[in-house]
Design an enzyme around this catalytic site. Structure first.
Site, PDB file in Angstrom:
ATOM      1  N   ASP A  84      50.536 176.463  12.012  1.00 32.06           N
ATOM      2  CA  ASP A  84      51.705 175.788  12.583  1.00 32.06           C
ATOM      3  C   ASP A  84      52.805 176.836  12.763  1.00 32.06           C
ATOM      4  O   ASP A  84      53.178 177.527  11.809  1.00 32.06           O
ATOM      5  CB  ASP A  84      52.149 174.664  11.626  1.00 32.06           C
ATOM      6  CG  ASP A  84      53.108 173.688  12.285  1.00 32.06           C
ATOM      7  OD1 ASP A  84      53.826 174.083  13.220  1.00 32.06           O
ATOM      8  OD2 ASP A  84      53.159 172.521  11.836  1.00 32.06           O
ATOM      9  N   ASP A  95      58.045 174.189  18.391  1.00 29.81           N
ATOM     10  CA  ASP A  95      57.187 173.953  17.237  1.00 29.81           C
ATOM     11  C   ASP A  95      55.803 173.576  17.785  1.00 29.81           C
ATOM     12  O   ASP A  95      55.685 172.648  18.593  1.00 29.81           O
ATOM     13  CB  ASP A  95      57.830 172.786  16.457  1.00 29.81           C
ATOM     14  CG  ASP A  95      57.210 172.516  15.102  1.00 29.81           C
ATOM     15  OD1 ASP A  95      56.207 173.165  14.762  1.00 29.81           O
ATOM     16  OD2 ASP A  95      57.742 171.636  14.394  1.00 29.81           O
ATOM     17  N   HIS A 155      58.818 164.684  15.254  1.00 28.16           N
ATOM     18  CA  HIS A 155      60.235 164.677  14.870  1.00 28.16           C
ATOM     19  C   HIS A 155      61.129 165.172  15.998  1.00 28.16           C
ATOM     20  O   HIS A 155      60.673 165.918  16.869  1.00 28.16           O
ATOM     21  CB  HIS A 155      60.426 165.566  13.639  1.00 28.16           C
ATOM     22  CG  HIS A 155      59.738 166.904  13.749  1.00 28.16           C
ATOM     23  ND1 HIS A 155      60.364 168.021  14.197  1.00 28.16           N
ATOM     24  CD2 HIS A 155      58.445 167.281  13.515  1.00 28.16           C
ATOM     25  CE1 HIS A 155      59.518 169.045  14.213  1.00 28.16           C
ATOM     26  NE2 HIS A 155      58.330 168.621  13.818  1.00 28.16           N
ATOM     27  N   HIS A 163      63.610 169.215  11.428  1.00 25.82           N
ATOM     28  CA  HIS A 163      63.423 167.760  11.347  1.00 25.82           C
ATOM     29  C   HIS A 163      64.801 167.131  11.453  1.00 25.82           C
ATOM     30  O   HIS A 163      65.531 167.031  10.479  1.00 25.82           O
ATOM     31  CB  HIS A 163      62.710 167.362  10.048  1.00 25.82           C
ATOM     32  CG  HIS A 163      61.256 167.725  10.064  1.00 25.82           C
ATOM     33  ND1 HIS A 163      60.258 166.793  10.194  1.00 25.82           N
ATOM     34  CD2 HIS A 163      60.638 168.925  10.016  1.00 25.82           C
ATOM     35  CE1 HIS A 163      59.077 167.421  10.208  1.00 25.82           C
ATOM     36  NE2 HIS A 163      59.296 168.706  10.097  1.00 25.82           N
ATOM     37  N   GLU A 189      53.077 165.563  16.606  1.00 23.82           N
ATOM     38  CA  GLU A 189      52.051 166.278  15.832  1.00 23.82           C
ATOM     39  C   GLU A 189      51.127 165.350  15.057  1.00 23.82           C
ATOM     40  O   GLU A 189      51.338 165.063  13.899  1.00 23.82           O
ATOM     41  CB  GLU A 189      52.660 167.341  14.905  1.00 23.82           C
ATOM     42  CG  GLU A 189      53.785 166.919  14.016  1.00 23.82           C
ATOM     43  CD  GLU A 189      54.321 168.080  13.151  1.00 23.82           C
ATOM     44  OE1 GLU A 189      53.522 168.946  12.753  1.00 23.82           O
ATOM     45  OE2 GLU A 189      55.519 168.101  12.871  1.00 23.82           O
ATOM     46  N   GLU A 284      49.872 170.115  17.810  1.00 24.44           N
ATOM     47  CA  GLU A 284      51.308 169.868  18.002  1.00 24.44           C
ATOM     48  C   GLU A 284      51.862 170.559  19.242  1.00 24.44           C
ATOM     49  O   GLU A 284      51.500 171.688  19.558  1.00 24.44           O
ATOM     50  CB  GLU A 284      52.093 170.376  16.776  1.00 24.44           C
ATOM     51  CG  GLU A 284      53.602 170.155  16.886  1.00 24.44           C
ATOM     52  CD  GLU A 284      54.375 170.555  15.624  1.00 24.44           C
ATOM     53  OE1 GLU A 284      53.848 171.386  14.859  1.00 24.44           O
ATOM     54  OE2 GLU A 284      55.495 170.055  15.438  1.00 24.44           O
TER      55      GLU A 284
HETATM   56 CO   LIG Z   1      56.631 169.993  13.678  1.00 24.94          CO
END
Ligand SMILES: [Co+2]
Length: 299
Positions: A84, A95, A155, A163, A189, A284
């Protein structure tokens, strides 16, 4: 808005490039330390900065593991590795994540996370209900005979905040939802486990990702200087011990961090582990709903 979108697009392009390089590489026998450091250098070489320490979460660890200094855990051919990646430019964050496996028996699990993500991305648009995304993610995963992790979610993102308060669920939830706003950044995600998994993650004992929550002085001059240095480098973004060893001795930095956790100046993020110890896959992307289209910045 144009400057903002420009930063997001640059961060997204770099995150996608670095993710695809990580997907193509053979990581067998590489240590988690080598993987994290090499991805983070790729981000810096491209003129951006990591928005958080690269997460390298193996098997039943769903998220929030990053390498310790000189972490010697090495990838083996039966591992399922979630990588990630967060990239930021001026605090605007992209992200994105990929799951890597070498044993074909895990391919359907990985594909399930990926197809749930693409179905979700396909329907995402300005003003739609976030709960409709959760419904599509859960339906896609269930149809393939797997289970979504119900207490992990996508998020909203804000400058220097990963977040940012809004959750995009990975399951169909009734009750509170919100509508996606134009020109705001969101990450979707899906996390997927097997039917015999609990479909829930719990906090594990290991904590190797940290973030500043308060700059309130501690009255210890050395610790306060350390806190200021960490603030100057990372602001509210998560960081790892590895990132401080250019300036601090490992033992000393650990002591400062432990002290600041007790004082509630620093928050430690525990690893998140599947409740029944089952394998987890993740995918994601980050996207920005626009007035009449959607910009998937990490595509
Ligand atoms: Co994320």
């Amino acid at each position: 808005m144009n400057f903002l979108l420009d930063c997001y697009q640059k961060a997204g392009k770099i995150a996608a490039e670095v993710r695809e390089n990580a997907r193509r590489k053979n990581h067998i026998s590489s240590t988690l330390f080598e993987i994290c450091e090499s991805i983070e250098s790729e981000i810096r070489e491209r003129g951006a900065a990591p928005a958080f320490p690269v997460n390298v979460s193996l098997n039943d660890i769903a998220a929030h593991y990053t390498a310790e200094p000189n972490d010697s855990i090495a990838v083996i051919d039966t591992d399922v590795l979630k990588i990630d990646i967060g990239v930021h430019i001026q605090g605007y964050i992209a992200d994105t994540a990929v799951t890597i496996c070498y044993d074909p028996k895990y391919d359907p699990l990985v594909k399930s996370a990926e197809s749930a993500l693409s179905e979700a991305i396909r329907i995402a648009k300005t003003d739609m209900k976030a709960s409709d995304i959760g419904r599509v993610i859960e339906a896609t995963i269930s149809k393939q005979g797997f289970r979504p992790i119900q207490n992990l979610s996508g998020h909203s993102l804000e400058q220097y905040t990963i977040h940012a308060g809004r959750s995009i669920p990975n399951i169909w939830t009734i009750g509170s939802s919100f509508n996606l706003a134009a020109n705001k950044a969101y990450a979707i995600e899906p996390f997927v486990t097997t039917k015999d998994g609990q479909g829930v993650v719990h906090e594990g004992k290991i904590r190797n990702i940290f973030g500043i929550t308060s700059r309130k002085p501690t009255k210890d001059k050395e610790v306060d200087e350390f806190l200021t240095e960490v603030w100057n480098r990372f602001r509210t973004l998560p960081f790892a011990l590895r990132w401080l060893l250019d300036k601090y001795e490992e033992k000393k930095a650990r002591q400062y961090i432990e002290f600041l956790i007790k004082r509630r100046n620093i928050h430690a993020y525990p690893i998140l582990v599947e409740g029944n110890g089952k394998t987890v896959a993740q995918a994601e992307h980050t996207f920005i709903p626009l007035d009449s289209s959607v910009d998937i910045i990490t595509l």
